[in-house]
Enzyme design. Structure first.
Site, PDB file in Angstrom:
ATOM      1  N   CYS A  33     -16.309   1.668 -95.304  1.00 59.70           N
ATOM      2  CA  CYS A  33     -14.996   1.301 -96.350  1.00 59.70           C
ATOM      3  C   CYS A  33     -14.314   0.553 -97.257  1.00 59.70           C
ATOM      4  CB  CYS A  33     -14.140   2.365 -95.955  1.00 59.70           C
ATOM      5  SG  CYS A  33     -14.912   3.956 -94.561  1.00 59.70           S
ATOM      6  N   ASP A  34     -14.256  -1.166 -95.685  1.00 60.06           N
ATOM      7  CA  ASP A  34     -13.433  -1.866 -95.146  1.00 60.06           C
ATOM      8  C   ASP A  34     -14.449  -3.576 -95.483  1.00 60.06           C
ATOM      9  OD1 ASP A  34     -11.051  -0.134 -96.410  1.00 60.06           O
ATOM     10  OD2 ASP A  34     -11.060   0.494 -93.477  1.00 60.06           O
ATOM     11  N   CYS A  44     -13.431   1.724 -90.658  1.00 64.84           N
ATOM     12  CA  CYS A  44     -14.709   1.768 -91.134  1.00 64.84           C
ATOM     13  C   CYS A  44     -15.186   0.857 -91.430  1.00 64.84           C
ATOM     14  CB  CYS A  44     -14.098   3.035 -92.294  1.00 64.84           C
ATOM     15  SG  CYS A  44     -15.693   3.507 -93.316  1.00 64.84           S
TER      16      CYS A  44
HETATM   17  C1  LIG Z   1      -8.781   4.136 -92.060  1.00 65.87           C
HETATM   18  C2  LIG Z   1     -10.041   4.844 -93.066  1.00 65.87           C
HETATM   19  C3  LIG Z   1     -10.061   4.710 -93.899  1.00 65.87           C
HETATM   20  C4  LIG Z   1     -11.530   4.900 -94.750  1.00 65.87           C
HETATM   21  N1  LIG Z   1     -11.501   4.666 -96.001  1.00 65.87           N
HETATM   22  C5  LIG Z   1     -13.117   5.254 -96.845  1.00 65.87           C
HETATM   23  C6  LIG Z   1     -13.077   4.711 -97.805  1.00 65.87           C
HETATM   24  O1  LIG Z   1     -12.861   3.618 -98.349  1.00 65.87           O
HETATM   25  N2  LIG Z   1     -14.003   4.876 -98.772  1.00 65.87           N
HETATM   26  C7  LIG Z   1     -15.082   6.350 -97.759  1.00 65.87           C
HETATM   27  O2  LIG Z   1     -14.988   7.125 -98.811  1.00 65.87           O
HETATM   28  N3  LIG Z   1     -15.039   6.766 -96.790  1.00 65.87           N
HETATM   29  C8  LIG Z   1     -13.596   5.786 -95.958  1.00 65.87           C
HETATM   30  N4  LIG Z   1     -12.292   6.633 -95.391  1.00 65.87           N
HETATM   31  C9  LIG Z   1     -13.972   7.915 -94.115  1.00 65.87           C
HETATM   32  C10 LIG Z   1     -13.193   9.299 -95.243  1.00 65.87           C
HETATM   33  O3  LIG Z   1     -11.758   8.799 -94.376  1.00 65.87           O
HETATM   34  C11 LIG Z   1     -13.509  10.704 -93.998  1.00 65.87           C
HETATM   35  O4  LIG Z   1     -15.561  10.546 -94.127  1.00 65.87           O
HETATM   36  C12 LIG Z   1     -13.633  11.567 -95.123  1.00 65.87           C
HETATM   37  O5  LIG Z   1     -11.735  11.527 -95.354  1.00 65.87           O
HETATM   38  C13 LIG Z   1     -14.243  12.698 -94.014  1.00 65.87           C
HETATM   39  O6  LIG Z   1     -13.397  14.239 -94.997  1.00 65.87           O
HETATM   40  P1  LIG Z   1     -13.354  14.720 -94.269  1.00 65.87           P
HETATM   41  O7  LIG Z   1     -12.794  15.987 -95.352  1.00 65.87           O
HETATM   42  O8  LIG Z   1     -14.585  15.861 -93.917  1.00 65.87           O
HETATM   43  O9  LIG Z   1     -12.302  14.976 -93.558  1.00 65.87           O
HETATM   44  P2  LIG Z   1     -10.799  14.436 -93.269  1.00 65.87           P
HETATM   45  O10 LIG Z   1     -10.524  13.860 -94.450  1.00 65.87           O
HETATM   46  O11 LIG Z   1     -10.513  14.193 -91.882  1.00 65.87           O
HETATM   47  O12 LIG Z   1     -10.177  15.772 -93.301  1.00 65.87           O
HETATM   48  C14 LIG Z   1      -9.629  16.888 -92.577  1.00 65.87           C
HETATM   49  C15 LIG Z   1      -8.491  17.703 -92.991  1.00 65.87           C
HETATM   50  O13 LIG Z   1      -9.118  18.938 -92.274  1.00 65.87           O
HETATM   51  C16 LIG Z   1      -7.263  19.593 -92.039  1.00 65.87           C
HETATM   52  N5  LIG Z   1      -7.328  19.922 -90.141  1.00 65.87           N
HETATM   53  C17 LIG Z   1      -7.554  19.708 -89.623  1.00 65.87           C
HETATM   54  N6  LIG Z   1      -7.184  20.402 -88.447  1.00 65.87           N
HETATM   55  C18 LIG Z   1      -6.646  21.608 -89.014  1.00 65.87           C
HETATM   56  C19 LIG Z   1      -6.513  22.644 -89.298  1.00 65.87           C
HETATM   57  N7  LIG Z   1      -5.950  23.469 -87.612  1.00 65.87           N
HETATM   58  N8  LIG Z   1      -5.701  23.501 -90.209  1.00 65.87           N
HETATM   59  C20 LIG Z   1      -5.116  22.851 -90.659  1.00 65.87           C
HETATM   60  N9  LIG Z   1      -6.143  21.931 -91.482  1.00 65.87           N
HETATM   61  C21 LIG Z   1      -6.609  21.024 -90.656  1.00 65.87           C
HETATM   62  C22 LIG Z   1      -6.753  17.149 -91.512  1.00 65.87           C
HETATM   63  O14 LIG Z   1      -5.421  17.816 -91.463  1.00 65.87           O
HETATM   64  C23 LIG Z   1      -7.669  16.916 -92.553  1.00 65.87           C
HETATM   65  O15 LIG Z   1      -6.386  17.332 -93.580  1.00 65.87           O
HETATM   66  C24 LIG Z   1     -11.977   5.937 -94.387  1.00 65.87           C
HETATM   67  C25 LIG Z   1     -11.490   6.834 -92.595  1.00 65.87           C
HETATM   68  C26 LIG Z   1     -10.949   6.074 -91.985  1.00 65.87           C
HETATM   69  C27 LIG Z   1     -10.198   6.676 -91.116  1.00 65.87           C
END
Ligand SMILES: Cc1cc2nc3c(=O)[nH]c(=O)nc-3n(C[C@H](O)[C@H](O)[C@H](O)COP(=O)(O)OP(=O)(O)OC[C@H]3O[C@@H](n4cnc5c(N)ncnc54)[C@H](O)[C@@H]3O)c2cc1C
Length: 439
Positions: A136-137, A133
């Site tokens: 982010c980084d 990302c």
């Molecule tokens: C390495 C990395 C660093 C990042 N750093 C930043 C940052 O510094 N700042 C920033 O703003 N964004 C950052 N991001 C982006 C940010 O993490 C995402 O945009 C954000 O987490 C998305 O949120 P979400 O809730 O949509 O999904 P996610 O955070 O992906 O959460 C989805 C959740 O659903 C769960 N899930 C999936 N399938 C199932 C199932 N069948 N049953 C139960 N649970 C399930 C997953 O396990 C997970 O816990 C980063 C991303 C990465 C990969």
């Protein structure tokens, strides 16, 4: 039976849980058995989430959001959703434990996963120079030499963005041409800080505590070399976690869950989606959290209108029942006798005198009498009930009452036949004959 189930416990799912819990919807969050907390659990410093001037560790931020959701009464289950039924009014989720939970609505917030290179060193150095990302980084790579791996639009976008910080940005691509759109290619080619390394595949990320470089293999001649780097940004695609909803919810061409405009409404009524699972563009913690808040508010509106609809249906059903009872009692409506039970209720037990019209479908004069009887019923409903008996379908009743020709009418009072009228009549003639009952 719950009001709302939330699948996913990243910023989107847990923010939806905070909003839903504060709206007294008592949400239940299926958080995942191994990945609870989402993508931010895999990162160290988060410097762009509002409210943390010094930055915050990803896991710490997620623990705080989880605690906030729990404080308002959300229930969190650390289990996986392994099955979904979304077609009916009740939405059903089967958990890994085989338990099934049900709710009036569902928020799907399973996020998306950046595609990995799958090479040695990548996993070990993730967060220590390997990033997925740039937004982010990128800030952590001021005056450093870094590489972006990939050849699509997002790889170009990340490379251009990263030139704000890095002194040099290599774009490593396995082919001799890019997949990115012409406009993005031109922008990247014009940028002095970007250098392209064509026909090269990353075979390993090297470094101990931090990235020191990558091992590259030339995809044409197979020559292997090491490139010194401070960071590697992997931009080879992103996979929305949609496997549970394939064939159940409409998806976009990018593979995210389709939602209606700026709302979180999916293609199925009562199912909402939030966070990276609906977002091919921004994919940030703060945008995911905002999307979760919107989904909870959409759910609130949906449930309010669902309650209203159910209330209206119940009311109209009750109203129809009352009308039917009134109609049966008043005799205003023509009653068609169908069986012995309705004969007992509508004729023998009636409070009013009952004019029973014995008729048959094959009888011409019966047809002529039918509208006359309708008029009599309409005009004298409070005093006399009209019951029509098709003798073909009620042979026993007809025989019991010695019906030997049709049309024949009999007036019943207090369970007994008092008088008989044989043959068709005009309305006035019939009214005259019934005078004693209509007074
Ligand atoms: C390495 C990395 C660093 C990042 N750093 C930043 C940052 O510094 N700042 C920033 O703003 N964004 C950052 N991001 C982006 C940010 O993490 C995402 O945009 C954000 O987490 C998305 O949120 P979400 O809730 O949509 O999904 P996610 O955070 O992906 O959460 C989805 C959740 O659903 C769960 N899930 C999936 N399938 C199932 C199932 N069948 N049953 C139960 N649970 C399930 C997953 O396990 C997970 O816990 C980063 C991303 C990465 C990969």
């Amino acid at each position: 039976m719950r009001r709302v189930i939330i699948i996913g416990s990243g910023p989107a799912g847990l923010t939806a849980a905070i909003y839903a819990a504060r709206a007294n919807l008592e949400p239940i969050v299926v958080a995942s058995s191994v990945d609870a907390g989402g993508e931010l659990m895999n990162t160290t410093d988060v410097e762009n989430f509002p409210g943390f001037p010094e930055g915050v560790m990803g896991p710490e931020l997620m623990a705080g959001i989880r605690a906030q959701a729990l404080r308002f009464g959300a229930e969190i289950i650390d289990d996986d959703a392994v099955g979904l039924e979304v077609d009916g009014i009740a939405k059903r989720v089967t958990l890994g434990s085989r338990r099934t939970i049900e709710a009036d609505s569902l928020i799907f917030a399973t996020g998306s996963a950046p595609r990995k290179l799958g090479v040695p060193g990548e996993q070990e150095l993730s967060g220590r120079g390997v990033s997925y990302c740039a937004t982010c980084d990128g800030f952590f790579f001021r005056d450093r030499v870094i590489a972006v791996v990939g050849g699509g639009d997002s790889a170009m976008e990340e490379a251009i963005f990263l030139t704000k910080f890095a002194t040099r940005v290599y774009v490593i691509h396995r082919r001799s041409g890019l997949r990115a759109s012409k406009i993005m290619q031109d922008r990247a080619f014009r940028n002095d800080k970007i250098e392209f390394i064509w026909n090269s595949a990353v075979r390993e990320v090297v470094g101990e505590d931090a990235v020191r470089g990558v091992v590259l293999e030339d995809t044409v001649d197979g020559v292997v070399r090491e490139l010194a780097l401070d960071g590697v940004f992997v931009a080879v695609g992103n996979d929305p976690r949609t496997h549970l909803v394939h064939g159940k919810l409409a998806l976009t061409p990018e593979g995210t869950v389709f939602v209606d405009g700026r709302s979180s409404r999916t293609s199925v009524s009562g199912v909402f989606a939030a966070g990276d699972i609906i977002d091919p563009t921004y994919r940030q913690a703060v945008t995911a959290a905002a999307s979760g808040a919107a989904a909870a508010m959409d759910v609130e509106h949906y449930l309010a209108s669902l309650d209203e609809t159910i209330g209206i249906l119940a009311e109209s059903q009750a109203h129809e029942e009352v009308l039917a009872e009134e109609a049966a009692e008043s005799g205003r409506t023509i009653v068609h006798n169908t069986d012995a039970a309705s004969w007992q209720r509508d004729v023998l037990d009636a409070d009013l005198p009952v004019l029973v019209d014995f008729w048959a479908p094959w009888c011409g004069p019966c047809k002529a009498m039918s509208p006359v009887l309708d008029e009599i019923a309409a005009a004298h409903g409070g005093r006399l009930r009209v019951v029509k008996v098709n003798v073909d379908e009620n042979i026993e009743i007809a025989m019991t009452h010695q019906i030997t020709s049709v049309p024949m009418m009999k007036v019943f009072r207090r369970g007994a036949a008092e008088s008989s009228i044989v043959g068709a009549r005009s309305r006035s003639a019939l009214e005259q004959e019934l005078e004693g009952y209509l007074a």
